[in-house]
Design a protein around this motif. Structure first.
Motif, PDB file in Angstrom:
ATOM      1  N   MET A   1       0.840  -1.176   0.000  1.00  0.00           N
ATOM      2  CA  MET A   1       0.000   0.000   0.000  1.00  0.00           C
ATOM      3  C   MET A   1       0.884   1.238   0.000  1.00  0.00           C
ATOM      4  SD  MET A   1      -2.702   1.471   2.799  1.00  0.00           S
ATOM      5  CE  MET A   1      -3.510  -0.061   3.010  1.00  0.00           C
ATOM      6  N   SER A   2       0.534   2.213  -0.758  1.00  0.00           N
ATOM      7  CA  SER A   2       1.310   3.449  -0.876  1.00  0.00           C
ATOM      8  C   SER A   2       0.998   4.390   0.280  1.00  0.00           C
ATOM      9  CB  SER A   2       0.966   4.134  -2.203  1.00  0.00           C
ATOM     10  OG  SER A   2       1.517   5.412  -2.233  1.00  0.00           O
ATOM     11  N   PRO A   3       2.012   5.010   0.916  1.00  0.00           N
ATOM     12  CA  PRO A   3       1.771   5.949   2.008  1.00  0.00           C
ATOM     13  C   PRO A   3       1.398   7.325   1.493  1.00  0.00           C
ATOM     14  CG  PRO A   3       4.122   5.681   1.690  1.00  0.00           C
ATOM     15  CD  PRO A   3       3.426   4.742   0.719  1.00  0.00           C
ATOM     16  N   GLU A   4       0.875   7.406   0.286  1.00  0.00           N
ATOM     17  CA  GLU A   4       0.587   8.653  -0.405  1.00  0.00           C
ATOM     18  C   GLU A   4      -0.283   9.588   0.433  1.00  0.00           C
ATOM     19  OE1 GLU A   4      -1.261   9.914  -4.701  1.00  0.00           O
ATOM     20  OE2 GLU A   4      -1.205   7.854  -4.114  1.00  0.00           O
ATOM     21  N   GLY A   5       0.284  10.764   0.782  1.00  0.00           N
ATOM     22  CA  GLY A   5      -0.470  11.807   1.436  1.00  0.00           C
ATOM     23  C   GLY A   5      -0.601  11.704   2.938  1.00  0.00           C
ATOM     24  N   ARG A  13      -5.097   0.844   8.708  1.00  0.00           N
ATOM     25  CA  ARG A  13      -6.257  -0.033   8.774  1.00  0.00           C
ATOM     26  C   ARG A  13      -7.381   0.569   7.957  1.00  0.00           C
ATOM     27  NH1 ARG A  13      -7.533  -1.572  14.775  1.00  0.00           N
ATOM     28  NH2 ARG A  13      -9.180  -2.594  13.629  1.00  0.00           N
ATOM     29  N   GLY A  14      -8.250  -0.282   7.465  1.00  0.00           N
ATOM     30  CA  GLY A  14      -9.418   0.187   6.739  1.00  0.00           C
ATOM     31  C   GLY A  14      -9.137   0.453   5.274  1.00  0.00           C
ATOM     32  N   ARG A  15     -10.132   1.044   4.635  1.00  0.00           N
ATOM     33  CA  ARG A  15     -10.017   1.328   3.202  1.00  0.00           C
ATOM     34  C   ARG A  15      -9.078   2.496   2.963  1.00  0.00           C
ATOM     35  NH1 ARG A  15     -15.762   1.717   0.493  1.00  0.00           N
ATOM     36  NH2 ARG A  15     -14.363   2.095  -1.240  1.00  0.00           N
ATOM     37  N   PRO A  16      -8.378   2.491   1.830  1.00  0.00           N
ATOM     38  CA  PRO A  16      -7.518   3.638   1.501  1.00  0.00           C
ATOM     39  C   PRO A  16      -8.375   4.855   1.171  1.00  0.00           C
ATOM     40  CG  PRO A  16      -7.515   2.037  -0.279  1.00  0.00           C
ATOM     41  CD  PRO A  16      -8.279   1.422   0.844  1.00  0.00           C
TER      42      PRO A  16
END
Length: 123
Positions: A1-5, A13-16
């Motif tokens: 998962m990208s740590p974008e922003g 956790r949860g939806r991006p």
């Protein structure tokens, strides 16, 4: 998962977060209390650009939540959640004398930003 922003490298956790369509990206500025005694006592509350945009659309432009959500490209519930969080952060900053910072501030990194080392004063 990208740590974008979100500014961190760990998984969340949860939806991006859904990417919002922001009309005035990069034109925001930070605000701070004028009282010098409170300058660094209260801390800083950071608003995200999408929170500022939903505040502008609903509170300043007078759009309803469905219209604002359509312009942002998100659901009405997501727009409401961003609006609720933005209002909470603004109230916290105003009532507790905190600096109101905005992620992506147009003055950040230039010599007029008061939060940068050697920066000038707010106009």
């Amino acid at each position: 998962m990208s740590p974008e922003g979100n500014g961190c490298c760990r998984k969340q956790r949860g939806r991006p977060r859904v990417r919002r369509t922001i009309a005035r990206e990069g034109t925001y500025r930070c605000f701070a209390p004028l009282c010098p005694a409170d300058e660094h006592e209260g801390g800083t509350v950071m608003l995200l650009p999408e929170e500022v945009e939903v505040l502008r659309l609903i509170d300043l432009e007078g759009l309803d939540q469905e219209q604002a959500a359509a312009l942002l490209g998100v659901s009405r519930k997501t727009a409401w959640r961003d609006l609720h969080e933005a209002r909470r952060k603004v109230a916290d900053a105003l009532l507790n004398g905190k600096t109101l910072g905005i992620a992506g501030c147009a003055r950040r990194g230039c010599d007029t930003c008061p939060h940068e080392d050697g920066g000038g004063d707010l106009p």
